[in-house]
Design a protein around this motif. Structure first.
Motif, PDB file in Angstrom:
ATOM      1  N   PRO A 130       0.810  -1.224   0.000  1.00 37.43           N
ATOM      2  CA  PRO A 130       0.000   0.000   0.000  1.00 37.43           C
ATOM      3  C   PRO A 130       0.841   1.271   0.000  1.00 37.43           C
ATOM      4  O   PRO A 130       0.506   2.236  -0.700  1.00 37.43           O
ATOM      5  N   ALA A 131       1.931   1.297   0.744  1.00 37.36           N
ATOM      6  CA  ALA A 131       2.789   2.485   0.772  1.00 37.36           C
ATOM      7  C   ALA A 131       3.408   2.730  -0.598  1.00 37.36           C
ATOM      8  O   ALA A 131       3.496   3.884  -1.053  1.00 37.36           O
ATOM      9  N   MET A 164      -0.767   5.794  -7.188  1.00 39.15           N
ATOM     10  CA  MET A 164      -1.668   4.754  -7.683  1.00 39.15           C
ATOM     11  C   MET A 164      -2.693   4.385  -6.611  1.00 39.15           C
ATOM     12  O   MET A 164      -2.948   3.217  -6.357  1.00 39.15           O
ATOM     13  N   GLY A 165      -3.271   5.395  -5.990  1.00 31.58           N
ATOM     14  CA  GLY A 165      -4.265   5.166  -4.946  1.00 31.58           C
ATOM     15  C   GLY A 165      -5.494   4.442  -5.470  1.00 31.58           C
ATOM     16  O   GLY A 165      -6.103   3.642  -4.758  1.00 31.58           O
ATOM     17  N   ALA A 166      -5.874   4.737  -6.732  1.00 32.37           N
ATOM     18  CA  ALA A 166      -7.028   4.058  -7.314  1.00 32.37           C
ATOM     19  C   ALA A 166      -6.760   2.563  -7.483  1.00 32.37           C
ATOM     20  O   ALA A 166      -7.663   1.739  -7.307  1.00 32.37           O
ATOM     21  N   VAL A 167      -5.521   2.233  -7.799  1.00 34.78           N
ATOM     22  CA  VAL A 167      -5.160   0.818  -7.926  1.00 34.78           C
ATOM     23  C   VAL A 167      -5.273   0.142  -6.557  1.00 34.78           C
ATOM     24  O   VAL A 167      -5.782  -0.978  -6.442  1.00 34.78           O
ATOM     25  N   LEU A 168      -4.817   0.850  -5.518  1.00 36.44           N
ATOM     26  CA  LEU A 168      -4.916   0.298  -4.170  1.00 36.44           C
ATOM     27  C   LEU A 168      -6.375   0.115  -3.766  1.00 36.44           C
ATOM     28  O   LEU A 168      -6.740  -0.905  -3.181  1.00 36.44           O
ATOM     29  N   ALA A 169      -7.219   1.107  -4.091  1.00 33.39           N
ATOM     30  CA  ALA A 169      -8.646   0.989  -3.763  1.00 33.39           C
ATOM     31  C   ALA A 169      -9.281  -0.179  -4.517  1.00 33.39           C
ATOM     32  O   ALA A 169     -10.074  -0.943  -3.951  1.00 33.39           O
ATOM     33  N   GLY A 170      -8.928  -0.335  -5.781  1.00 28.65           N
ATOM     34  CA  GLY A 170      -9.449  -1.465  -6.555  1.00 28.65           C
ATOM     35  C   GLY A 170      -8.961  -2.797  -6.020  1.00 28.65           C
ATOM     36  O   GLY A 170      -9.710  -3.776  -5.958  1.00 28.65           O
ATOM     37  N   LEU A 171      -7.697  -2.809  -5.618  1.00 24.70           N
ATOM     38  CA  LEU A 171      -7.125  -4.039  -5.059  1.00 24.70           C
ATOM     39  C   LEU A 171      -7.782  -4.392  -3.733  1.00 24.70           C
ATOM     40  O   LEU A 171      -8.109  -5.554  -3.480  1.00 24.70           O
ATOM     41  N   ALA A 172      -8.018  -3.374  -2.911  1.00 22.72           N
ATOM     42  CA  ALA A 172      -8.667  -3.614  -1.615  1.00 22.72           C
ATOM     43  C   ALA A 172     -10.107  -4.073  -1.798  1.00 22.72           C
ATOM     44  O   ALA A 172     -10.613  -4.876  -1.011  1.00 22.72           O
TER      45      ALA A 172
END
Length: 125
Positions: free
Chosen positions: A28-29, A36-44
């Motif tokens: 995440p960091a 790539m916060g959107a990628v993290l949100a999609g991954l979560a």
């Protein structure tokens, strides 16, 4: 022969447990720092276990640390154990020890990277 397969099991369990520390905290960091916060949100959203791992990071780190300590003890204890006299078995024994040591070192490095991003980097940045 059973001892070798047990050591191999604990070696890979240690690698996977230390990889959990990398997934919970370093991934995440890295994604957020790269924008790539959107990628993290999609991954979560698609990997629900990721949130659980992040919420219970202390448990994940304690488990990984215990596994690293246990596996390090097993490697240290068996460092001078005799290998078979047969050349093929001896070479397999020696290469297995080297492989286990490399996997252990990789696990420790992954654990330390995850520890940095989980506990040290939030206080620095």
């Amino acid at each position: 022969m059973k001892l070798a397969s047990t050591n191999k099991f604990f070696t890979f369990l240690t690698l996977f447990s230390s990889t959990g520390t990398l997934i919970c905290c370093a991934l995440p960091a890295l994604l957020v720092s790269l924008g790539m916060g959107a990628v993290l949100a999609g991954l979560a959203g698609n990997v629900p276990g990721l949130i659980w791992i992040s919420e219970n990071k202390l448990t994940v780190f304690v488990f990984a640390g215990v596994m690293l300590a246990f596996n390090g003890f097993l490697l240290w204890k068996n460092r001078n154990a005799p290998c078979p006299i047969d050349p093929e078995l001896r070479d397999a024994c020696i290469s297995g020890r080297k492989f286990s040591s490399r996997v252990y070192i990789l696990s420790v490095l992954v654990f330390l990277i995850g520890f940095f991003f989980a506990f040290i980097a939030p206080k620095i940045f």
